[in-house]
Design a protein around this motif. Structure first.
Motif, PDB file in Angstrom:
ATOM      1  N   TYR A  27       0.955  -1.444  -0.100  1.00  0.00           N
ATOM      2  CA  TYR A  27      -0.022  -0.086   0.068  1.00  0.00           C
ATOM      3  C   TYR A  27       0.836   1.252   0.159  1.00  0.00           C
ATOM      4  CZ  TYR A  27      -4.583  -2.092   0.655  1.00  0.00           C
ATOM      5  OH  TYR A  27      -5.747  -2.988   0.474  1.00  0.00           O
ATOM      6  N   LEU A  31      -0.538   4.401  -2.290  1.00  0.00           N
ATOM      7  CA  LEU A  31      -1.531   4.948  -1.432  1.00  0.00           C
ATOM      8  C   LEU A  31      -0.773   6.215  -0.492  1.00  0.00           C
ATOM      9  CD1 LEU A  31      -4.591   5.667  -0.773  1.00  0.00           C
ATOM     10  CD2 LEU A  31      -4.276   3.776   1.028  1.00  0.00           C
ATOM     11  N   TYR A  37      -4.610   9.878   6.163  1.00  0.00           N
ATOM     12  CA  TYR A  37      -3.941   8.700   6.125  1.00  0.00           C
ATOM     13  C   TYR A  37      -2.652   8.929   6.130  1.00  0.00           C
ATOM     14  CZ  TYR A  37      -2.158   4.384   3.908  1.00  0.00           C
ATOM     15  OH  TYR A  37      -1.444   3.207   3.689  1.00  0.00           O
ATOM     16  N   GLU A 131     -11.444  10.286   1.869  1.00  0.00           N
ATOM     17  CA  GLU A 131     -10.317   9.336   2.115  1.00  0.00           C
ATOM     18  C   GLU A 131     -10.808   8.135   1.118  1.00  0.00           C
ATOM     19  OE1 GLU A 131      -6.671   8.464   2.445  1.00  0.00           O
ATOM     20  OE2 GLU A 131      -7.496  10.271   3.012  1.00  0.00           O
ATOM     21  N   THR A 135      -8.757   6.960  -1.973  1.00  0.00           N
ATOM     22  CA  THR A 135      -8.183   5.497  -2.227  1.00  0.00           C
ATOM     23  C   THR A 135      -8.623   4.725  -3.221  1.00  0.00           C
ATOM     24  OG1 THR A 135      -8.233   5.238   0.310  1.00  0.00           O
ATOM     25  CG2 THR A 135      -8.208   3.138  -1.055  1.00  0.00           C
TER      26      THR A 135
END
Length: 147
Positions: A27, A31, A37, A131, A135
């Motif tokens: 990730y 991301l 995040y 978010e 994502t």
């Protein structure tokens, strides 16, 4: 409880999308950090089954676990703050795209707050919705450019 649903079409196979979602340790490569995040920490893929992870967020660390895994079709994650003040379930369902190529990915997040966080649940819900959209967009970009 607040439910957030996002759907996106991705020009890739179900196997490619599933693999990207299942590779928790990868990730950080697709991301990137945001206001909400701050990263995911998971055991390397060589340590399969890597079902546990920790997400760093603006509300603190969320301990997560993959609780349901249907290869090529769906993944269900559960996350919670150690204090129990915040609980989240995130489900990804991979289906056929109505355009006839690629897939349609649906992400459903259920956010439940307890205690003092209940007072700020509307703010947390807006942050979680933004978010979730971010994502899905990042995943689409990653899978379409690496597949």
């Amino acid at each position: 409880m607040v439910r957030i649903t996002n759907t996106i079409d991705i020009d890739a196979s179900a196997a490619e999308v599933y693999a990207a979602l299942r590779a928790l340790d990868a990730y950080p490569g697709w991301l990137h950090h945001s206001v909400v995040y701050r990263g995911t920490r998971a055991a390397p893929r060589s340590a399969r089954p890597a079902a546990a992870y920790v997400d760093a967020t603006t509300v603190g660390r969320m301990r997560g676990e993959l609780v349901e895994d249907v290869p090529g079709r769906s993944l269900r994650f559960h996350q919670a703050k150690p204090s129990g003040a915040l609980d989240a379930v995130i489900v990804y369902d991979i289906g056929a795209s109505p355009e006839g190529h690629g897939i349609r990915l649906t992400r459903v997040g259920e956010l439940t707050t307890h205690g003092m966080l209940r007072a700020v649940q509307p703010v947390l819900a807006r942050m979680a919705a933004a978010e979730s959209r971010r994502t899905m967009t990042a995943l689409k970009r990653h899978v379409e450019h690496t597949g």
